[in-house]
Design an enzyme around this catalytic site. Structure first.
Site, short mmCIF file in Angstrom:
data_model
loop_
_atom_site.label_atom_id
_atom_site.label_comp_id
_atom_site.label_asym_id
_atom_site.label_seq_id
_atom_site.Cartn_x
_atom_site.Cartn_y
_atom_site.Cartn_z
N ASP A 24 -10.51 30.32 7.53
CA ASP A 24 -10.47 30.36 6.06
C ASP A 24 -11.87 30.51 5.49
O ASP A 24 -12.60 29.54 5.32
CB ASP A 24 -9.81 29.08 5.54
CG ASP A 24 -9.55 29.13 4.05
OD1 ASP A 24 -9.98 30.10 3.39
OD2 ASP A 24 -8.90 28.20 3.53
N SER A 50 -3.76 21.57 10.85
CA SER A 50 -4.82 22.03 9.96
C SER A 50 -6.12 21.28 10.21
O SER A 50 -6.15 20.20 10.82
CB SER A 50 -4.41 21.85 8.50
OG SER A 50 -4.42 20.47 8.16
N ASN A 76 4.42 29.67 5.95
CA ASN A 76 3.79 28.36 6.15
C ASN A 76 4.43 27.30 5.26
O ASN A 76 4.54 27.49 4.04
CB ASN A 76 2.31 28.42 5.83
CG ASN A 76 1.50 29.14 6.89
OD1 ASN A 76 2.05 29.82 7.76
ND2 ASN A 76 0.19 28.99 6.83
N ASP A 115 -4.85 25.69 11.75
CA ASP A 115 -4.74 26.26 10.41
C ASP A 115 -5.90 25.89 9.48
O ASP A 115 -6.45 24.79 9.58
CB ASP A 115 -3.43 25.79 9.78
CG ASP A 115 -2.97 26.69 8.63
OD1 ASP A 115 -3.12 27.92 8.74
OD2 ASP A 115 -2.47 26.15 7.63
N HIS A 116 -6.24 26.80 8.56
CA HIS A 116 -7.23 26.59 7.51
C HIS A 116 -8.54 26.02 8.05
O HIS A 116 -9.07 25.03 7.54
CB HIS A 116 -6.66 25.70 6.40
CG HIS A 116 -5.86 26.44 5.38
ND1 HIS A 116 -6.43 27.33 4.49
CD2 HIS A 116 -4.53 26.43 5.12
CE1 HIS A 116 -5.48 27.84 3.72
NE2 HIS A 116 -4.33 27.33 4.09
N HIS A 167 1.48 31.49 2.34
CA HIS A 167 1.07 30.09 2.28
C HIS A 167 1.76 29.43 1.08
O HIS A 167 2.23 30.10 0.17
CB HIS A 167 -0.44 29.98 2.11
CG HIS A 167 -1.21 30.27 3.36
ND1 HIS A 167 -2.42 29.66 3.66
CD2 HIS A 167 -0.95 31.09 4.41
CE1 HIS A 167 -2.86 30.11 4.83
NE2 HIS A 167 -2.00 30.99 5.29
#
Length: 282
Positions: free
Chosen positions: A102, A46, A224, A80-81, A202
């Site tokens: 995101d 992330s 996730n 991620d994110h 998520h």
């Protein structure tokens, strides 16, 4: 084996787990768990994990990729994110097959515009792009546990952005340390029917085994998981820390504890996939 493209792992009718990598021990545990369960897995790093590593993506990405390439299990690498476009643009240089951009903290119109730009860039560089409409619970208290994704809005968002997968709010919440979440399976079915792209769950650490199996059966594809590994890691360290000063003595059991969680959850998700195949075979 070589890294596997996320697009080849995230397909309709099959659940695949994506576990968060924070340290080298996380990556080792995730891949060992996948080998023990004899199934594919996604290692995801992330933006917050990159910040923990002083803003450097390269070292943790390279270490995770090297472990994956020496594994007998199929392993994908996912970023991620991501909110920082500069970080997004590093993904193609570090072995990632996919990115979750995101834009959920923006209003709908801004989210659409920014996500469409991210998707266009990702596709031009051979990457698969996941996005989020609205916010899933547990991020800075921005959403109550009752938050739900509207199927009509989700359909319009996917059409306008060209994303490859969508994270949806169906009852889970980030950073849960107890497994008490109840998912809205009717909504998952509705979203699955409405959207032409895979659904992403998520905040799955707080979802019990039976709910996870049913989530895959209902239509969730990418699952996730992050906090569950940290709970196992921290619990194991606490048990052995006072007896040892050599970090290998407490990191090894912490790594083993995470690996056991990974193997268990991969088998749970695989069971949901088997149920899905049985459903469509009848």
């Amino acid at each position: 084996m070589p890294l596997v493209r996320t697009a080849d792992l995230v397909t309709f009718g099959r659940g695949v787990a994506a576990f968060n990598v924070i340290t080298l021990e996380h990556a080792e545990a995730i891949i060992a768990g996948a080998e023990a369960a004899d199934t594919a897995v996604i290692c995801q790093i992330s933006e917050n994990a990159v910040k923990f590593h002083h803003g450097r993506l390269g070292p943790i990405a390279a270490a995770t990729a090297a472990l994956a390439e020496n594994s007998s299990a199929p392993v994908g690498l996912h970023l991620d994110h991501v909110t920082d476009v500069g970080l997004l643009h590093q993904a193609a240089d570090h072995g990632f097959g996919s990115v979750m951009y995101d834009g959920s903290h923006h209003d709908y119109a801004e989210n659409v515009a920014r996500t469409a730009e991210a998707a266009a860039w990702a596709h031009a560089h051979g990457l698969w792009l996941e996005a989020e409409l609205g916010e899933v619970g547990g991020k800075d208290g921005a959403h109550a546990h009752g938050a739900r994704t509207d199927p009509g809005e989700a359909t319009a968002f996917v059409a306008a952005t060209g994303v490859d997968a969508l994270a949806v709010a169906v009852g889970s919440s980030h950073a849960m340390t107890d497994r008490t979440a109840t998912l809205d399976h009717a909504l998952i079915w509705e979203l699955r029917a409405a959207l032409p792209v895979p659904l992403v769950l998520h905040g799955s650490s707080g979802v019990p085994d039976d709910e996870l199996r049913q989530a895959v059966l209902s239509g969730m594809v990418k699952i996730n998981i992050g906090t569950a590994l940290n709970v196992a890691f921290t619990g194991a360290v606490r048990e052995s820390l006072q007896a040892h000063v050599d970090p290998r003595k407490y990191l090894a059991p912490a790594r083993d504890a995470m690996s056991a969680v990974v193997a268990h959850l991969l088998k749970v998700i695989a069971a949901g996939t088997d149920d899905t195949r049985s459903l469509y075979a009848t």
